[in-house]
Design a protein around this motif. Structure first.
Motif, PDB file in Angstrom:
ATOM      1  N   LEU A 339       0.729  -1.351   0.017  1.00 18.16           N
ATOM      2  CA  LEU A 339      -0.051   0.050  -0.085  1.00 18.16           C
ATOM      3  C   LEU A 339       0.732   1.177  -0.049  1.00 18.16           C
ATOM      4  CD1 LEU A 339      -2.816  -1.170   2.520  1.00 18.16           C
ATOM      5  CD2 LEU A 339      -3.018  -1.086   0.131  1.00 18.16           C
ATOM      6  N   TRP A 340       2.019   1.191   0.677  1.00 18.48           N
ATOM      7  CA  TRP A 340       2.838   2.255   0.625  1.00 18.48           C
ATOM      8  C   TRP A 340       3.330   2.797  -0.797  1.00 18.48           C
ATOM      9  CZ3 TRP A 340       8.022   3.524  -0.362  1.00 18.48           C
ATOM     10  CH2 TRP A 340       8.493   4.741   0.457  1.00 18.48           C
ATOM     11  N   PHE A 341       3.716   1.679  -1.553  1.00 14.64           N
ATOM     12  CA  PHE A 341       4.312   1.853  -2.889  1.00 14.64           C
ATOM     13  C   PHE A 341       3.121   2.295  -3.726  1.00 14.64           C
ATOM     14  CE2 PHE A 341       8.107  -0.340  -1.857  1.00 14.64           C
ATOM     15  CZ  PHE A 341       9.101   0.401  -2.537  1.00 14.64           C
ATOM     16  N   ARG A 342       1.884   2.190  -3.491  1.00 16.63           N
ATOM     17  CA  ARG A 342       0.528   2.444  -4.182  1.00 16.63           C
ATOM     18  C   ARG A 342       0.552   3.853  -3.992  1.00 16.63           C
ATOM     19  NH1 ARG A 342      -3.777  -2.503  -4.324  1.00 16.63           N
ATOM     20  NH2 ARG A 342      -2.597  -4.031  -5.309  1.00 16.63           N
ATOM     21  N   LYS A 343       0.612   4.344  -2.742  1.00 17.67           N
ATOM     22  CA  LYS A 343       0.482   5.712  -2.458  1.00 17.67           C
ATOM     23  C   LYS A 343       1.538   6.605  -3.241  1.00 17.67           C
ATOM     24  CE  LYS A 343      -0.121   7.191   1.548  1.00 17.67           C
ATOM     25  NZ  LYS A 343      -0.179   7.398   2.924  1.00 17.67           N
ATOM     26  N   LEU A 344       2.629   6.085  -3.765  1.00 25.94           N
ATOM     27  CA  LEU A 344       3.716   6.941  -4.268  1.00 25.94           C
ATOM     28  C   LEU A 344       3.276   6.741  -6.111  1.00 25.94           C
ATOM     29  CD1 LEU A 344       7.116   5.674  -2.829  1.00 25.94           C
ATOM     30  CD2 LEU A 344       5.927   8.013  -2.889  1.00 25.94           C
ATOM     31  N   GLY A 345       2.129   5.917  -6.290  1.00 28.10           N
ATOM     32  CA  GLY A 345       1.943   5.949  -7.732  1.00 28.10           C
ATOM     33  C   GLY A 345       2.524   4.461  -8.597  1.00 28.10           C
ATOM     34  N   LEU A 346       2.891   3.718  -7.649  1.00 32.41           N
ATOM     35  CA  LEU A 346       3.442   2.371  -8.270  1.00 32.41           C
ATOM     36  C   LEU A 346       2.595   1.619  -8.358  1.00 32.41           C
ATOM     37  CD1 LEU A 346       6.301   1.417  -9.547  1.00 32.41           C
ATOM     38  CD2 LEU A 346       6.733   0.298  -7.453  1.00 32.41           C
ATOM     39  N   HIS A 347       2.112   0.839  -9.574  1.00 33.43           N
ATOM     40  CA  HIS A 347       1.111  -0.057  -9.554  1.00 33.43           C
ATOM     41  C   HIS A 347       1.682  -1.240  -9.233  1.00 33.43           C
ATOM     42  CE1 HIS A 347      -2.440  -2.068 -12.077  1.00 33.43           C
ATOM     43  NE2 HIS A 347      -2.394  -2.109 -10.582  1.00 33.43           N
ATOM     44  N   LEU A 348       1.599  -1.650  -8.130  1.00 35.30           N
ATOM     45  CA  LEU A 348       2.475  -2.829  -7.281  1.00 35.30           C
ATOM     46  C   LEU A 348       1.361  -3.839  -7.236  1.00 35.30           C
ATOM     47  CD1 LEU A 348       4.730  -4.449  -6.414  1.00 35.30           C
ATOM     48  CD2 LEU A 348       4.783  -2.917  -4.266  1.00 35.30           C
ATOM     49  N   VAL A 349       1.524  -5.147  -7.751  1.00 35.12           N
ATOM     50  CA  VAL A 349       0.726  -6.477  -7.257  1.00 35.12           C
ATOM     51  C   VAL A 349       1.482  -7.404  -7.104  1.00 35.12           C
ATOM     52  CG1 VAL A 349      -1.184  -5.058  -9.054  1.00 35.12           C
ATOM     53  CG2 VAL A 349       0.516  -6.849  -9.749  1.00 35.12           C
ATOM     54  N   GLU A 350       0.567  -8.453  -6.608  1.00 30.04           N
ATOM     55  CA  GLU A 350       1.510  -9.765  -6.251  1.00 30.04           C
ATOM     56  C   GLU A 350       0.702 -10.785  -7.101  1.00 30.04           C
ATOM     57  OE1 GLU A 350       2.606 -10.567  -2.146  1.00 30.04           O
ATOM     58  OE2 GLU A 350       0.765  -9.660  -1.853  1.00 30.04           O
ATOM     59  N   GLY A 351       1.649 -12.000  -7.448  1.00 32.66           N
ATOM     60  CA  GLY A 351       1.242 -13.174  -8.254  1.00 32.66           C
ATOM     61  C   GLY A 351       1.403 -14.083  -7.437  1.00 32.66           C
ATOM     62  N   TYR A 352       1.332 -15.511  -7.959  1.00 32.15           N
ATOM     63  CA  TYR A 352       1.480 -16.767  -7.212  1.00 32.15           C
ATOM     64  C   TYR A 352       1.776 -17.725  -8.263  1.00 32.15           C
ATOM     65  CZ  TYR A 352       0.892 -20.853  -4.443  1.00 32.15           C
ATOM     66  OH  TYR A 352       1.132 -21.914  -3.845  1.00 32.15           O
ATOM     67  N   GLY A 353       3.026 -18.504  -7.870  1.00 29.64           N
ATOM     68  CA  GLY A 353       3.281 -19.683  -8.518  1.00 29.64           C
ATOM     69  C   GLY A 353       4.500 -20.570  -7.813  1.00 29.64           C
ATOM     70  N   MET A 354       4.848 -21.426  -8.270  1.00 30.69           N
ATOM     71  CA  MET A 354       6.099 -22.333  -7.776  1.00 30.69           C
ATOM     72  C   MET A 354       6.591 -22.895  -8.912  1.00 30.69           C
ATOM     73  SD  MET A 354       4.046 -24.506  -4.640  1.00 30.69           S
ATOM     74  CE  MET A 354       5.550 -24.804  -3.896  1.00 30.69           C
ATOM     75  N   THR A 355       7.811 -23.460  -8.850  1.00 30.47           N
ATOM     76  CA  THR A 355       8.806 -24.093  -9.663  1.00 30.47           C
ATOM     77  C   THR A 355       7.767 -24.940 -10.231  1.00 30.47           C
ATOM     78  OG1 THR A 355      10.717 -23.314  -8.433  1.00 30.47           O
ATOM     79  CG2 THR A 355      10.765 -25.167 -10.150  1.00 30.47           C
ATOM     80  N   GLU A 356       7.135 -25.768  -9.383  1.00 23.76           N
ATOM     81  CA  GLU A 356       6.294 -27.219 -10.050  1.00 23.76           C
ATOM     82  C   GLU A 356       5.331 -26.618 -10.845  1.00 23.76           C
ATOM     83  OE1 GLU A 356       8.655 -28.463  -6.411  1.00 23.76           O
ATOM     84  OE2 GLU A 356       7.442 -26.628  -7.035  1.00 23.76           O
ATOM     85  N   THR A 357       4.628 -25.614 -10.740  1.00 21.19           N
ATOM     86  CA  THR A 357       3.261 -25.097 -11.229  1.00 21.19           C
ATOM     87  C   THR A 357       3.384 -24.028 -12.358  1.00 21.19           C
ATOM     88  OG1 THR A 357       2.783 -23.546  -9.501  1.00 21.19           O
ATOM     89  CG2 THR A 357       2.326 -25.714  -9.051  1.00 21.19           C
ATOM     90  N   GLY A 358       4.379 -23.175 -12.399  1.00 18.97           N
ATOM     91  CA  GLY A 358       4.558 -22.048 -13.226  1.00 18.97           C
ATOM     92  C   GLY A 358       3.618 -20.998 -12.381  1.00 18.97           C
ATOM     93  N   ILE A 359       3.313 -19.815 -12.975  1.00 18.40           N
ATOM     94  CA  ILE A 359       2.527 -18.631 -12.680  1.00 18.40           C
ATOM     95  C   ILE A 359       1.400 -19.004 -12.811  1.00 18.40           C
ATOM     96  CG2 ILE A 359       2.230 -16.286 -12.777  1.00 18.40           C
ATOM     97  CD1 ILE A 359       5.262 -17.284 -12.097  1.00 18.40           C
ATOM     98  N   THR A 360       0.201 -19.262 -11.756  1.00 17.46           N
ATOM     99  CA  THR A 360      -0.905 -19.626 -11.963  1.00 17.46           C
ATOM    100  C   THR A 360      -1.884 -18.450 -11.396  1.00 17.46           C
ATOM    101  OG1 THR A 360      -1.080 -20.700  -9.732  1.00 17.46           O
ATOM    102  CG2 THR A 360      -0.500 -22.073 -11.650  1.00 17.46           C
ATOM    103  N   HIS A 361      -1.708 -17.839 -10.537  1.00 15.56           N
ATOM    104  CA  HIS A 361      -2.420 -16.657 -10.229  1.00 15.56           C
ATOM    105  C   HIS A 361      -1.855 -15.427 -10.252  1.00 15.56           C
ATOM    106  CE1 HIS A 361      -4.066 -20.125  -7.972  1.00 15.56           C
ATOM    107  NE2 HIS A 361      -5.017 -19.252  -7.623  1.00 15.56           N
ATOM    108  N   THR A 362      -2.663 -14.403 -10.922  1.00 13.23           N
ATOM    109  CA  THR A 362      -2.330 -13.120 -11.426  1.00 13.23           C
ATOM    110  C   THR A 362      -3.762 -12.272 -11.253  1.00 13.23           C
ATOM    111  OG1 THR A 362      -2.646 -13.326 -13.739  1.00 13.23           O
ATOM    112  CG2 THR A 362      -0.393 -13.677 -13.002  1.00 13.23           C
ATOM    113  N   PRO A 363      -3.324 -10.810 -10.668  1.00 12.72           N
ATOM    114  CA  PRO A 363      -4.537 -10.127 -10.482  1.00 12.72           C
ATOM    115  C   PRO A 363      -5.065  -9.796 -12.268  1.00 12.72           C
ATOM    116  CG  PRO A 363      -2.761  -8.875 -10.308  1.00 12.72           C
ATOM    117  CD  PRO A 363      -2.226 -10.348 -10.377  1.00 12.72           C
ATOM    118  N   ARG A 364      -6.337 -10.219 -12.759  1.00 14.54           N
ATOM    119  CA  ARG A 364      -6.865 -10.138 -13.960  1.00 14.54           C
ATOM    120  C   ARG A 364      -6.948  -8.772 -14.474  1.00 14.54           C
ATOM    121  NH1 ARG A 364     -10.015 -13.369 -16.762  1.00 14.54           N
ATOM    122  NH2 ARG A 364     -10.307 -14.797 -14.965  1.00 14.54           N
ATOM    123  N   ASN A 365      -6.360  -8.259 -15.740  1.00 11.45           N
ATOM    124  CA  ASN A 365      -6.601  -6.874 -16.206  1.00 11.45           C
ATOM    125  C   ASN A 365      -5.613  -5.787 -15.122  1.00 11.45           C
ATOM    126  OD1 ASN A 365      -7.743  -8.014 -18.312  1.00 11.45           O
ATOM    127  ND2 ASN A 365      -9.702  -7.656 -17.403  1.00 11.45           N
ATOM    128  N   GLY A 366      -4.770  -6.482 -14.423  1.00 10.62           N
ATOM    129  CA  GLY A 366      -3.867  -5.257 -13.524  1.00 10.62           C
ATOM    130  C   GLY A 366      -4.621  -5.101 -12.263  1.00 10.62           C
TER     131      GLY A 366
END
Length: 579
Positions: A339-366
């Motif tokens: 939230l601190w970086f978002r207040k600075l105007g940086l569109h910061l998001v998290e994603g999720y994945g593992m070495t075994e699964t690849g990137i499986t979760h992302t915030p849709r359309n940003g």
């Protein structure tokens, strides 16, 4: 409306009818840009304060010359070729050349010691090894079993290896443009070893297409983008979020020369898409607050006319003023930091994945929701087991662990879901929240289970805390072992600085304990004065805590720390001092 799963029932997701096409795979994309973007710069490598660029035509010329050399060795198709180097332009070219010659790449972390590298090399049995810049000077003499040919990048220091330049000069470009089938093994990625011996994860070429699909739902189709590659390419996140997306889109990759030049290299690249780990975002935050105290920053950001100027100036100093999306992964990012970086105007998001699964979760359309890593991409199914474990099935799931069929069988449920080992929750919309690791849970002497990850995220809200490890197995109360930032440590000799830090940590402890159930509350916080680094083995190459080693390092002091009945304990090189 979708409903939250219960009893291990899968969350309903829309299936992706078209799937991945051959045209999305990395070799096919490279051949396309070789023709369509021949004059566009693809790779930018800093070398001793200067930069060298490769256009797509120049990149593919060197790739084809190296592929011709590799093909001429007549190794069996699908042989393993190790890439052992810090990130650099030659790393990308070596991988493309290895694939073009019909082989499987095995990246190894350049930060590992010689003996650890030798263990992995002996396990994967490569026919050849590319070697560039590494941390351990003994690698050239101690890491390689006899008889393995080596090719040194210009950044490498292995006098017994053939050089990249000499091979490029001696070989004509490979004339053919072979492609690899979707189901062929593309790479073996070794896990970073947070819970023990690294395992070799087999991924097919189709996974790279799905890596891209996962990201384009967030960033769209990249155009005129710039990437900075500095996190290890031996890790799946950098392969998926930088290499795969840049090759797919034909966009430019910048590299970092060294840790000392990182900020300069970041400012040069000014990436439009930026990926990092929580530890670096926390360091960025601490550096900014050293120059602009939080109270002053809050006051400036409340003034409409000034706010945008302050945001732009700070992001420009970081090299992130052109960034339209920044992502964090590899470990949970403290909510306060996001939230601190978002207040600075940086569109910061998290994603999720593992070495075994690849990137499986992302915030849709940003879009994003603080505390959640996104919803599952269209080709992935996720469910929560009775024990709270996140289970995932998708076309990105690994083919298995190399040479370990028993571990492969144990990693999957009977219906084909990968056991992530992560604890999580799904909200009614299918958004995933990671709440901890199953293997990291511990039981106190009162018989209650505690998940340390949640507590650590709360502690990391403190701007002076750089790292934290919560322990407590078999003890009446949990302990938080803290590493304070280098800047805070440097200022402790100033009059009143230590007392001020103690007061703020006491306030933090009280704040954290208010958020916890009674059995989770901290008995003490312990401040240690020694760094936790990759070099001393306390962090993995991707900067995650090695909990077992940290606990072993300090376990002899646990009882003494609790018996002192102090809220804050200072631990100095093996001795404890009460506050």
């Amino acid at each position: 409306m979708a409903t939250k799963p219960s009893g291990g029932r899968a969350f309903p997701t829309a299936r992706e009818p078209a799937g991945i096409t051959d045209s999305m795979l990395p070799l096919q994309r490279a051949y396309r840009w070789e023709k369509e973007r021949s004059g566009a710069v693809f790779l930018t490598q800093p070398v001793r304060g200067r930069t060298r660029d490769w256009t797509w035509a120049q990149t593919m010329d060197e790739v084809r010359r190296m592929a011709a050399y590799l093909a001429a060795q007549n190794w069996p198709p699908g042989s393993r070729i190790v890439i052992l180097s810090k990130n650099c332009a030659w790393w990308i070219m070596a991988e493309l050349a290895s694939w073009m010659a019909g082989h499987v790449t095995v990246p190894i972390y350049a930060s590992l010691g010689a003996q650890s590298i030798r263990t992995l090399i002996e396990h994967c049995e490569p026919v050849c090894c590319f070697i560039g810049a590494v941390e351990d000077r003994r690698v050239a003499t101690e890491a390689f079993p006899p008889g393995i040919p080596r090719i040194a990048f210009p950044t490498g220091n292995d006098p017994s290896a053939a050089t990249w330049a000499s091979i490029i000069a001696a070989n004509a470009p490979y004339a053919a443009s072979p492609v690899r089938a979707m189901d062929e093994v593309a790479t073996i990625i070794y896990t970073s070893g947070t819970t023990g011996t690294p395992k070799g994860v087999l991924h097919r070429f189709a996974s790279f297409g799905y890596f891209v699909r996962a990201q384009t739902r967030v960033v769209g189709e990249p155009t005129n983008d710039r990437f900075l590659s500095y996190l290890p390419l031996a890790h799946i996140a950098e392969r998926a979020l930088v290499e795969a997306l840049a090759i797919y889109s034909g966009q430019r990759i910048f590299f970092v020369e060294s840790a000392e030049t990182f900020l300069e290299d970041l400012r040069r690249a000014r990436p439009t898409i930026f990926f990092s780990v929580p530890r670096l975002y926390i360091k960025f935050q601490q550096r900014i607050l050293e120059k602009v105290p939080q109270r002053k920053l809050d006051r400036l950001l409340r003034i409409p006319v000034v706010r945008r100027l302050v945001q732009r100036r700070i992001l420009r100093q970081l090299g992130l003023d052109c960034n339209y999306i920044a992502t964090s992964g590899g470990a949970p990012l403290p909510m306060a930091t996001l939230l601190w970086f978002r207040k600075l105007g940086l569109h910061l998001v998290e994603g999720y994945g593992m070495t075994e699964t690849g990137i499986t979760h992302t915030p849709r359309n940003g879009l994003s929701r603080p505390g959640y890593v996104g919803d599952a991409i269209e080709c992935a199914e996720v469910k929560i087991s009775e024990s709270g474990e996140v289970l995932i099935k998708s076309p990105m799931n690994m083919l298995g662990y190399y040479k370990d069929p028993e571990a492969t069988r144990a990693a999957f449920t009977e219906d084909g879901f990968f056991r992530t080992g992560d604890l999580g929750e799904l909200d009614p919309e299918g958004w995933l929240k990671i709440t901890g690791r199953m293997k990291e849970q511990f039981k106190t002497s009162k018989g209650k289970y505690i998940s340390p990850g949640r507590i650590e995220k709360l502690i990391l809200m403190h701007p002076g805390v750089e790292a934290c490890c919560v322990v407590g197995a078999g003890m009446p109360n949990a302990l938080a072992i803290l590493q304070i930032s280098q800047q805070v440590r440097a200022g402790l000799s100033e009059p009143g600085a230590r007392e001020s830090l103690e007061r703020s940590l006491l306030a933090l402890r009280e704040e954290v304990n208010r958020e916890l159930d009674a059995h989770e509350r901290l008995g003490a916080m312990v401040v240690v004065d020694e760094p936790w680094t990759i070099e001393n083995g306390m962090l993995t190459p991707t900067m995650k805590l090695k909990r077992s080693l940290l606990e072993a390092r300090y376990s002899a002091s646990f009882d003494a720390w609790l018996e002192q009945r102090q809220f804050i304990v200072w631990h100095t090189r093996g001795s404890s001092a009460e506050v």
